[in-house]
Design an enzyme around this catalytic site. Structure first.
Site, PDB file in Angstrom:
ATOM      1  N   ARG A   1      27.469  53.931  49.584  1.00  0.00           N
ATOM      2  CA  ARG A   1      28.382  55.033  49.489  1.00  0.00           C
ATOM      3  C   ARG A   1      29.217  55.011  48.146  1.00  0.00           C
ATOM      4  O   ARG A   1      29.182  53.944  47.695  1.00  0.00           O
ATOM      5  CB  ARG A   1      29.196  55.318  50.665  1.00  0.00           C
TER       6      ARG A   1
ATOM      7  N   ILE B   1      31.135  54.778  44.913  1.00  0.00           N
ATOM      8  CA  ILE B   1      30.817  54.401  43.332  1.00  0.00           C
ATOM      9  C   ILE B   1      29.470  53.715  43.441  1.00  0.00           C
ATOM     10  O   ILE B   1      28.629  53.852  42.592  1.00  0.00           O
ATOM     11  CB  ILE B   1      31.802  53.658  42.642  1.00  0.00           C
TER      12      ILE B   1
ATOM     13  N   ASN C   1      29.103  45.390  43.147  1.00  0.00           N
ATOM     14  CA  ASN C   1      30.355  46.567  43.015  1.00  0.00           C
ATOM     15  C   ASN C   1      31.006  46.592  44.565  1.00  0.00           C
ATOM     16  O   ASN C   1      31.905  47.102  44.551  1.00  0.00           O
ATOM     17  CB  ASN C   1      29.403  48.066  43.070  1.00  0.00           C
TER      18      ASN C   1
ATOM     19  N   TYR D   1      44.962  43.025  46.273  1.00  0.00           N
ATOM     20  CA  TYR D   1      43.769  43.946  45.820  1.00  0.00           C
ATOM     21  C   TYR D   1      43.931  43.531  44.217  1.00  0.00           C
ATOM     22  O   TYR D   1      42.975  43.334  43.699  1.00  0.00           O
ATOM     23  CB  TYR D   1      43.889  45.446  46.051  1.00  0.00           C
TER      24      TYR D   1
ATOM     25  N   LYS E   1      41.146  41.704  41.954  1.00  0.00           N
ATOM     26  CA  LYS E   1      40.588  42.525  40.813  1.00  0.00           C
ATOM     27  C   LYS E   1      40.787  41.684  39.544  1.00  0.00           C
ATOM     28  O   LYS E   1      39.877  41.578  38.318  1.00  0.00           O
ATOM     29  CB  LYS E   1      40.645  43.910  40.844  1.00  0.00           C
TER      30      LYS E   1
END
Ligand code: NAD
Length: 254
Positions: free
Chosen positions: A22, A24, A97, A164, A168
């Site tokens: 689902r 991106i 991803n 988060y 990243k």
């Protein structure tokens, strides 16, 4: 000689996308198939992986199949890459991803377990994938690995998302370090950092924060990241090594 538009085509290439059931990742897998690649659609949500793979195959006529895998589990990742190579004969393009974000809350309220899962998926999971994919690509002396970063890896988002953001930022540095190490095998590692992009999982508070300072008057959609992915997956980006493409409607320039 192929013209510039033809050089974007990925006919016959063999690709793998994680978190592709689902959001991106689904957009990335769709774009690769539309560009001519065969695609393995991997996701921790088995139903989403299988359904999305079927829909992309029907729409594009490419070979597309689903794989159930948790990227935080090294054994799952080994099986995921092995199944892809076994089905397609080789791996040319790998898009890492899959990622998660904890609910927005003060870092002081984040539990040890939440912190661990955040890093097990976003950082360790991405590394599990990069390592296995590189191993599969080394015999070919060529390959494209594209990680999904985030603008939160570049800036500190105004609403509290400390784990988060740190995970990243680490993905962006992993991209650079892996790029430096694997270019000797012809493997290019780069990343895409989306800004606020409307997917079902997006927290509403994030959209409110975005519109307070964003110079653009709309949020992103998965389709907004497809062109960058096709550029990074194909030969036109062969001189690009360890870089990050930011697609964020200008949020990070403010
Ligand atoms: N949507 C945004 O605004 C935004 C902004 C910046 C970066 N990102 C990043 O983009 C990527 C895709 O996120 P999205 O926004 O499409 O969200 P999403 O939740 O719609 O998609 C993430 C997908 O990854 C899968 N996934 C989660 N954990 C997994 C695991 N351990 N193993 C395998 N698959 C797993 C999920 O099931 C889901 O299908 C993530 O890395 C996310 O951090 C998103």
């Amino acid at each position: 000689m192929a013209g510039i538009i033809e050089k974007f085509r990925l006919d016959g290439k063999k690709a793998l996308v994680t978190g592709a059931g689902r959001g991106i990742g689904r957009g990335f897998a769709t774009a690769l198939a539309e560009a001519g690649a065969d695609v393995a659609v991997a996701d921790i949500l088995e139903e989403d992986a299988m359904r999305t793979a079927g829909e992309i195959a029907d729409a594009t006529g490419r070979r597309v199949f689903g794989i159930h895998a948790d990227i935080a589990q090294p054994g799952d990742v080994r099986r995921m890459v092995a199944e892809t190579v076994s089905a397609f004969g080789r791996l040319d393009i790998a898009v890492n991803n899959a990622g998660i974000s904890l609910p927005i809350k003060s870092a002081l309220d984040v539990t040890d377990g939440e912190w661990k899962r955040q890093f097990d998926v976003n950082l360790n999971g991405t590394w599990n994938c990069v390592r296995e994919e590189a191993r599969a690509m080394i015999p070919n002396r060529y390959g494209k690995i594209i990680n999904t970063g985030s603008i939160c890896g570049h800036i500190i988002w105004p609403t509290p998302q400390l784990p988060y953001s740190v995970s990243k930022a680490a993905v962006l540095h992993l991209t650079r370090a892996a790029a430096a190490e694997f270019i000797r095998y012809g493997i290019r590692v780069n990343s895409i950092s989306p800004g606020v992009t409307k997917v079902d999982a997006l927290f509403p508070e994030v959209i409110d924060t975005f519109f307070k300072t964003a110079p653009i008057d709309r949020y992103g959609l998965p389709e907004d990241h497809q062109g960058a992915l096709i550029f990074l997956a194909g030969p036109l980006s062969d001189f690009m090594v360890g870089q990050d493409l930011v697609l964020d409607g200008g949020y990070t320039i403010m």
